[in-house]
Design an enzyme around this catalytic site. Structure first.
Site, PDB file in Angstrom:
ATOM      1  N   THR A 114       5.631   7.533  12.675  1.00 53.72           N
ATOM      2  CA  THR A 114       5.098   8.844  12.524  1.00 53.72           C
ATOM      3  C   THR A 114       4.368   9.332  13.739  1.00 53.72           C
ATOM      4  O   THR A 114       4.309  10.596  13.912  1.00 53.72           O
ATOM      5  CB  THR A 114       3.929   8.731  11.401  1.00 53.72           C
ATOM      6  N   THR A 124       1.304 -15.506  -4.492  1.00 57.29           N
ATOM      7  CA  THR A 124       0.681 -14.692  -5.671  1.00 57.29           C
ATOM      8  C   THR A 124       1.055 -13.135  -5.543  1.00 57.29           C
ATOM      9  O   THR A 124       0.864 -12.698  -4.441  1.00 57.29           O
ATOM     10  CB  THR A 124      -0.869 -15.078  -5.814  1.00 57.29           C
ATOM     11  N   GLN A 125       1.224 -12.530  -6.590  1.00 54.51           N
ATOM     12  CA  GLN A 125       1.436 -11.137  -6.578  1.00 54.51           C
ATOM     13  C   GLN A 125      -0.109 -10.367  -6.224  1.00 54.51           C
ATOM     14  O   GLN A 125      -0.252  -9.122  -6.216  1.00 54.51           O
ATOM     15  CB  GLN A 125       1.683 -10.642  -7.910  1.00 54.51           C
ATOM     16  N   CYS A 126      -1.127 -11.205  -6.512  1.00 50.98           N
ATOM     17  CA  CYS A 126      -2.604 -10.661  -6.263  1.00 50.98           C
ATOM     18  C   CYS A 126      -2.693 -10.276  -4.709  1.00 50.98           C
ATOM     19  O   CYS A 126      -2.047 -10.877  -3.707  1.00 50.98           O
ATOM     20  CB  CYS A 126      -3.765 -11.574  -6.705  1.00 50.98           C
ATOM     21  N   ASP A 173      12.739   5.195  12.304  1.00 47.14           N
ATOM     22  CA  ASP A 173      11.590   5.004  11.024  1.00 47.14           C
ATOM     23  C   ASP A 173      11.525   3.596  10.891  1.00 47.14           C
ATOM     24  O   ASP A 173      12.491   3.061  10.638  1.00 47.14           O
ATOM     25  CB  ASP A 173      11.988   5.993  10.149  1.00 47.14           C
ATOM     26  N   SER A 174      10.279   3.046  10.618  1.00 42.52           N
ATOM     27  CA  SER A 174      10.190   1.413  10.443  1.00 42.52           C
ATOM     28  C   SER A 174      10.774   0.975   9.088  1.00 42.52           C
ATOM     29  O   SER A 174      11.220  -0.085   9.058  1.00 42.52           O
ATOM     30  CB  SER A 174       8.769   1.047  10.740  1.00 42.52           C
ATOM     31  N   SER A 175      11.066   1.892   8.479  1.00 44.18           N
ATOM     32  CA  SER A 175      11.819   1.581   7.141  1.00 44.18           C
ATOM     33  C   SER A 175      13.477   1.038   7.637  1.00 44.18           C
ATOM     34  O   SER A 175      13.976   0.289   6.797  1.00 44.18           O
ATOM     35  CB  SER A 175      12.163   2.698   6.198  1.00 44.18           C
ATOM     36  N   ASP A 213       5.243   1.639   7.807  1.00 42.61           N
ATOM     37  CA  ASP A 213       5.619   1.187   6.612  1.00 42.61           C
ATOM     38  C   ASP A 213       5.995  -0.494   6.745  1.00 42.61           C
ATOM     39  O   ASP A 213       5.675  -1.028   5.853  1.00 42.61           O
ATOM     40  CB  ASP A 213       6.945   1.917   6.370  1.00 42.61           C
TER      41      ASP A 213
END
Ligand code: ASP
Length: 342
Positions: free
Chosen positions: A13, A276-278, A57-59, A90
């Site tokens: 961006t 972990t998802q946390c 674009d970094s995607s 991103d």
């Protein structure tokens, strides 16, 4: 002699413009970015810039581009005192993590930055991010060595260790968090460096690695995930290392199909690492019954590593040819400060 900084523009961006017809943002060129920040000349640094022929674009980021970036830094390492990489936000945390592993014994700053609004926008965050990143990349200690000899990420007044960050917000200027490691520096009226959190100058020679493995996969657990989906992933032919995003302290279901599937995978010499998802805190296998079984069958702990760092560290270690016990030993110890071991 003035400090020499190399700015590498990959896209994102920060340098995008709006297509007048469709209104879609697409990457523009580097000259445009630098023209927008005449303030940079007041630093008195020598600023050189290098741009990707096709800014992205970094995607669209790829491991091959991480290797290319590492190669540019290797080639220019002696000629510059620090590096600033302009990158889309991103996947910036992935690139920062990957570079931290590829650049061993780094003695100079490699600062990644970007912005949420293009540099030409009246309320842009790009100018501050760029100007302060350059100042940090040029900063020295009393002995003349780099103040922050690490791959790091600067955004919204905070400097973070690159392999500790996650992109946590898609629209705030404060786009990144470093949940398990304090900032390396904070910018206000002056830049306050937290030296006790910054890696020391390396004792050995700088070394760039040129290989990344690809046999990495991940599963994010959720209640109701079907056995068929889980097994299809485990059976993928090019999978040596599975990153298992568990609940809380690394927990998962105790259902037989789940544990047996993992056990069979591990018995074929492959690795499963629980993270972990946390967004904060650490895996603690064995704390609950729901992870004790995993520990028994040979799942290893990723401790408090981020998903971004776990994937790129896995690629790095697989690229070094590590497998089995050696791979698991390296995964469980901090290689570039990417995890805390208590
Ligand atoms: N999509 C953009 C990118 O990552 C977003 C940004 O630059 O922040 O390249």
């Amino acid at each position: 002699m003035s400090r020499r900084i190399l700015i590498i523009y990959t896209g994102g961006t920060i340098g995008m413009i709006k297509d007048p017809e469709s209104g879609i943002l697409r990457p523009f060129d580097l000259d445009r970015i630098l023209q927008q920040v005449p303030e940079l000349s007041t630093f008195g640094y020598t600023l050189d810039a290098e741009a990707f022929a096709q800014p992205i674009d970094s995607s669209n980021m790829q491991p091959a581009i991480w290797l290319e970036l590492a190669g540019i830094i290797e080639k220019k390492y002696a000629a510059y005192d620090g590096f600033v990489i302009l990158h889309g936000s991103d996947t910036m945390a992935y690139t920062a993590s990957a570079l931290s592993f590829l650049l061993e014994n780094l003695g100079k700053s490699v600062v990644l930055t970007g912005s949420q609004l293009p540099i030409g926008h009246v309320r842009t965050d790009a100018k501050e991010n760029l100007i302060t990143s350059i100042e940090i990349a040029a900063a020295t200690k009393n002995d003349g060595s780099s103040r922050v000899p690490e791959v790091c990420l600067y955004f919204d007044y905070q400097l973070y260790r690159g392999n500790r960050v996650i992109k946590y917000n898609a629209e705030k200027f404060e786009a990144f968090h470093s949940p398990n490691h304090p900032p390396l520096a904070e910018a206000g009226i002056r830049i306050r460096y937290h030296d006790n959190y910054i890696l020391p100058q390396p004792q050995q020679a700088f070394k760039v690695h040129h290989r990344l493995g690809s046999e990495v996969g991940s599963v994010k657990l959720f209640p109701g995930m079907s056995q068929a989906v889980f097994e299809a992933i485990l059976q993928a032919p090019e999978l040596s290392l599975l990153i298992l995003e568990g609940y809380g302290a690394g927990n998962g279901p105790t259902e037989a199909w789940f544990l047996q599937g993992l056990a069979r995978f591990i018995q074929t010499g492959k690795t499963v690492m629980a993270i972990t998802q946390c967004h904060g805190g650490s895996v603690e296998l064995g704390k609950y019954e729901t992870s004790a079984k995993m520990l028994e069958i040979g799942v290893i702990s990723g401790h408090d590593i981020t998903f971004e760092a776990s994937v790129t560290k896995a690629m790095f270690l697989l690229g070094q040819g590590l497998r089995g016990q050696q791979l698991e030993n390296e995964l469980q110890r901090p290689v570039r400060g990417e995890l805390s071991k208590f």
